[in-house]
Design a protein around this motif. Structure first.
Motif, PDB file in Angstrom:
ATOM      1  N   LEU A   1       0.825  -1.207   0.000  1.00  0.00           N
ATOM      2  CA  LEU A   1       0.000   0.000   0.000  1.00  0.00           C
ATOM      3  C   LEU A   1       0.862   1.261   0.000  1.00  0.00           C
ATOM      4  CD1 LEU A   1      -2.741  -0.965   2.620  1.00  0.00           C
ATOM      5  CD2 LEU A   1      -3.075  -0.667   0.162  1.00  0.00           C
ATOM      6  N   LYS A   2       1.931   1.242   0.768  1.00  0.00           N
ATOM      7  CA  LYS A   2       2.795   2.413   0.901  1.00  0.00           C
ATOM      8  C   LYS A   2       3.423   2.808  -0.430  1.00  0.00           C
ATOM      9  CE  LYS A   2       6.273   4.164   4.158  1.00  0.00           C
ATOM     10  NZ  LYS A   2       5.372   5.034   4.911  1.00  0.00           N
ATOM     11  N   TRP A   3       3.587   1.820  -1.323  1.00  0.00           N
ATOM     12  CA  TRP A   3       4.205   2.083  -2.619  1.00  0.00           C
ATOM     13  C   TRP A   3       3.189   2.178  -3.750  1.00  0.00           C
ATOM     14  CZ3 TRP A   3       9.170   3.248  -4.125  1.00  0.00           C
ATOM     15  CH2 TRP A   3      10.096   3.341  -3.075  1.00  0.00           C
ATOM     16  N   GLY A   4       1.930   2.472  -3.407  1.00  0.00           N
ATOM     17  CA  GLY A   4       0.945   2.834  -4.423  1.00  0.00           C
ATOM     18  C   GLY A   4       0.243   1.691  -5.112  1.00  0.00           C
ATOM     19  N   ALA A   5       0.242   0.508  -4.510  1.00  0.00           N
ATOM     20  CA  ALA A   5      -0.507  -0.620  -5.057  1.00  0.00           C
ATOM     21  C   ALA A   5      -1.377  -1.181  -3.943  1.00  0.00           C
ATOM     22  CB  ALA A   5       0.439  -1.684  -5.615  1.00  0.00           C
ATOM     23  N   SER A   6      -1.979  -2.328  -4.175  1.00  0.00           N
ATOM     24  CA  SER A   6      -2.721  -3.007  -3.115  1.00  0.00           C
ATOM     25  C   SER A   6      -2.607  -4.495  -3.369  1.00  0.00           C
ATOM     26  CB  SER A   6      -4.191  -2.575  -3.100  1.00  0.00           C
ATOM     27  OG  SER A   6      -4.936  -3.316  -4.050  1.00  0.00           O
ATOM     28  N   THR A   7      -3.152  -5.272  -2.466  1.00  0.00           N
ATOM     29  CA  THR A   7      -3.154  -6.725  -2.650  1.00  0.00           C
ATOM     30  C   THR A   7      -4.429  -7.178  -3.340  1.00  0.00           C
ATOM     31  OG1 THR A   7      -3.947  -6.919  -0.370  1.00  0.00           O
ATOM     32  CG2 THR A   7      -1.597  -7.228  -0.745  1.00  0.00           C
ATOM     33  N   GLY A   8      -5.129  -6.238  -3.992  1.00  0.00           N
ATOM     34  CA  GLY A   8      -6.313  -6.561  -4.777  1.00  0.00           C
ATOM     35  C   GLY A   8      -7.507  -6.906  -3.910  1.00  0.00           C
ATOM     36  N   GLY A   9      -8.415  -7.679  -4.506  1.00  0.00           N
ATOM     37  CA  GLY A   9      -9.563  -8.187  -3.756  1.00  0.00           C
ATOM     38  C   GLY A   9     -10.435  -7.112  -3.153  1.00  0.00           C
ATOM     39  N   MET A  10     -10.601  -7.188  -1.843  1.00  0.00           N
ATOM     40  CA  MET A  10     -11.551  -6.329  -1.148  1.00  0.00           C
ATOM     41  C   MET A  10     -11.150  -4.869  -1.186  1.00  0.00           C
ATOM     42  SD  MET A  10     -14.430  -6.638   0.140  1.00  0.00           S
ATOM     43  CE  MET A  10     -15.539  -5.433   0.874  1.00  0.00           C
ATOM     44  N   ASP A  11      -9.850  -4.572  -1.298  1.00  0.00           N
ATOM     45  CA  ASP A  11      -9.425  -3.180  -1.414  1.00  0.00           C
ATOM     46  C   ASP A  11     -10.136  -2.493  -2.575  1.00  0.00           C
ATOM     47  OD1 ASP A  11      -7.787  -2.618   0.690  1.00  0.00           O
ATOM     48  OD2 ASP A  11      -5.939  -3.208  -0.310  1.00  0.00           O
ATOM     49  N   ILE A  12     -10.116  -3.140  -3.732  1.00  0.00           N
ATOM     50  CA  ILE A  12     -10.713  -2.551  -4.932  1.00  0.00           C
ATOM     51  C   ILE A  12     -12.233  -2.545  -4.849  1.00  0.00           C
ATOM     52  CG2 ILE A  12     -10.998  -2.865  -7.430  1.00  0.00           C
ATOM     53  CD1 ILE A  12      -8.124  -3.918  -7.508  1.00  0.00           C
TER      54      ILE A  12
ATOM     55  N   LEU B   1     -17.368  -8.149   5.289  1.00  0.00           N
ATOM     56  CA  LEU B   1     -16.771  -9.340   4.686  1.00  0.00           C
ATOM     57  C   LEU B   1     -16.026 -10.172   5.728  1.00  0.00           C
ATOM     58  CD1 LEU B   1     -16.201 -10.948   2.095  1.00  0.00           C
ATOM     59  CD2 LEU B   1     -14.121  -9.610   1.824  1.00  0.00           C
ATOM     60  N   ASN B   2     -15.264  -9.497   6.577  1.00  0.00           N
ATOM     61  CA  ASN B   2     -14.510 -10.232   7.591  1.00  0.00           C
ATOM     62  C   ASN B   2     -15.428 -10.900   8.608  1.00  0.00           C
ATOM     63  OD1 ASN B   2     -12.014  -9.627   6.476  1.00  0.00           O
ATOM     64  ND2 ASN B   2     -11.784  -7.742   7.639  1.00  0.00           N
ATOM     65  N   SER B   3     -16.568 -10.286   8.881  1.00  0.00           N
ATOM     66  CA  SER B   3     -17.547 -10.911   9.778  1.00  0.00           C
ATOM     67  C   SER B   3     -18.076 -12.212   9.175  1.00  0.00           C
ATOM     68  CB  SER B   3     -18.717  -9.956  10.041  1.00  0.00           C
ATOM     69  OG  SER B   3     -18.281  -8.796  10.709  1.00  0.00           O
ATOM     70  N   ILE B   4     -18.304 -12.195   7.859  1.00  0.00           N
ATOM     71  CA  ILE B   4     -18.769 -13.410   7.175  1.00  0.00           C
ATOM     72  C   ILE B   4     -17.708 -14.507   7.264  1.00  0.00           C
ATOM     73  CG2 ILE B   4     -19.355 -14.379   4.911  1.00  0.00           C
ATOM     74  CD1 ILE B   4     -20.602 -11.623   4.228  1.00  0.00           C
ATOM     75  N   ILE B   5     -16.429 -14.124   7.077  1.00  0.00           N
ATOM     76  CA  ILE B   5     -15.331 -15.094   7.158  1.00  0.00           C
ATOM     77  C   ILE B   5     -15.262 -15.705   8.556  1.00  0.00           C
ATOM     78  CG2 ILE B   5     -12.808 -15.354   7.115  1.00  0.00           C
ATOM     79  CD1 ILE B   5     -12.785 -13.180   4.927  1.00  0.00           C
TER      80      ILE B   5
END
Length: 282
Positions: free
Chosen positions: A127-138, A158-162
């Motif tokens: 995140l600090k370098w301007g990307a993300s790990t995809g998924g729920m972020d987007i 989503l995390n509650s469902i998990i």
């Protein structure tokens, strides 16, 4: 952005993927403790499919889940951000398949804590370098823009469902340890980067006009300019105030360094905004 900066960003994203894969294959998966977001969903699906005729690994499922998300991000969030985010997902899938699943400790609490810390280190630096790990972020970014609600609400849902699914399938003790992992991950990400959706940057500079022009070339954000004067030097300066999303912070930092490396910038968390804030994609 220079070729060196691009290469450095790619290296950071790859290292983030390595940390994420180690977190899963050495700590979370062996202990049946689940990560947050789409990674946790991929873990749950992999666990369920193990008992069927079509088993699939967490890495492959994570990649498949992120394909429609990448298309959504490309259309709604921004091309550069989405490309790097999908590259992060692809790298994580590669390392999940490359690194064998092994048990480091039989202590489930140690697995939950260390798994959460390693995952957070990977996510935080990505995140600090301007990307993300995809998924729920987007997904959360798009939903937040459409519904004008905090991103945290979607992460929580989503995390509650998990957590509930993990509890129903594998017992409530596993669900509680999953909650520990989610808490540790969130806290470490806060230290490395930030989970706040919006941030306010206050920039004191001698090059207000040039900085404003450069920011507007890359971002569609309003800037408030206030005359300022140095307390010791009495030099005339300008105070630029701009509210950005956490995903734009990387770009803003690089613009400031390029235009005025001597500028003084204070970044603070923004808990709420009243008035117009552009929310549609670039």
């Amino acid at each position: 952005m220079t070729l060196y900066s691009e290469a450095k960003k790619i290296v950071i994203v790859i290292l983030g993927a390595v940390f994420g894969a180690i977190s899963l294959n050495y700590f979370l998966i062996p202990a049946n403790v689940y990560a947050s977001g789409f990674t946790g969903i991929a873990q749950l699906l992999a666990s369920i499919l193990q008992t069927t005729a079509i088993p699939a690994s967490t890495g492959i499922l994570l990649f498949i889940l992120n394909i429609p998300v990448a298309i959504l991000g490309w259309l709604k969030v921004g091309k550069s951000f989405t490309v790097y985010s999908f590259f992060s997902v692809a790298a994580t899938t590669f390392f999940l398949e490359l690194i064998p699943i092994r048990t480091i400790s039989e202590d489930i609490l140690l697995n939950a804590v260390f798994g959460g810390v390693l995952a957070a280190v990977g996510i935080g630096f990505t995140l600090k370098w301007g990307a993300s790990t995809g998924g729920m972020d987007i997904v959360a970014m798009v939903l937040s823009r459409m519904k004008d609600k905090p991103i945290g609400l979607y992460f929580f849902t989503l995390n509650s469902i998990i957590i509930l699914t993990a509890g129903l399938l594998y017992g409530w003790e596993k669900a509680l340890y999953t909650l520990v992992t989610l808490y540790v991950t969130s806290r470490v990400i806060d230290v490395i980067h930030t989970r706040h959706e919006k941030l306010t940057a206050m920039i004191i500079t001698k090059k207000g006009a040039q900085l404003q022009k450069s920011i507007h070339q890359k971002m569609v954000r309003g800037i408030t300019k206030i005359p300022a004067k140095g307390g010791f030097t009495n030099e005339e300066k300008e105070l630029l105030i701009i509210v950005v999303t956490r995903y734009e912070l990387y770009d803003l930092e690089h613009i400031i360094k390029e235009v005025d490396p001597h500028a003084f910038t204070n970044i603070v968390n923004t808990t709420g905004i009243f008035g117009f804030f552009r929310t549609e994609g670039k």
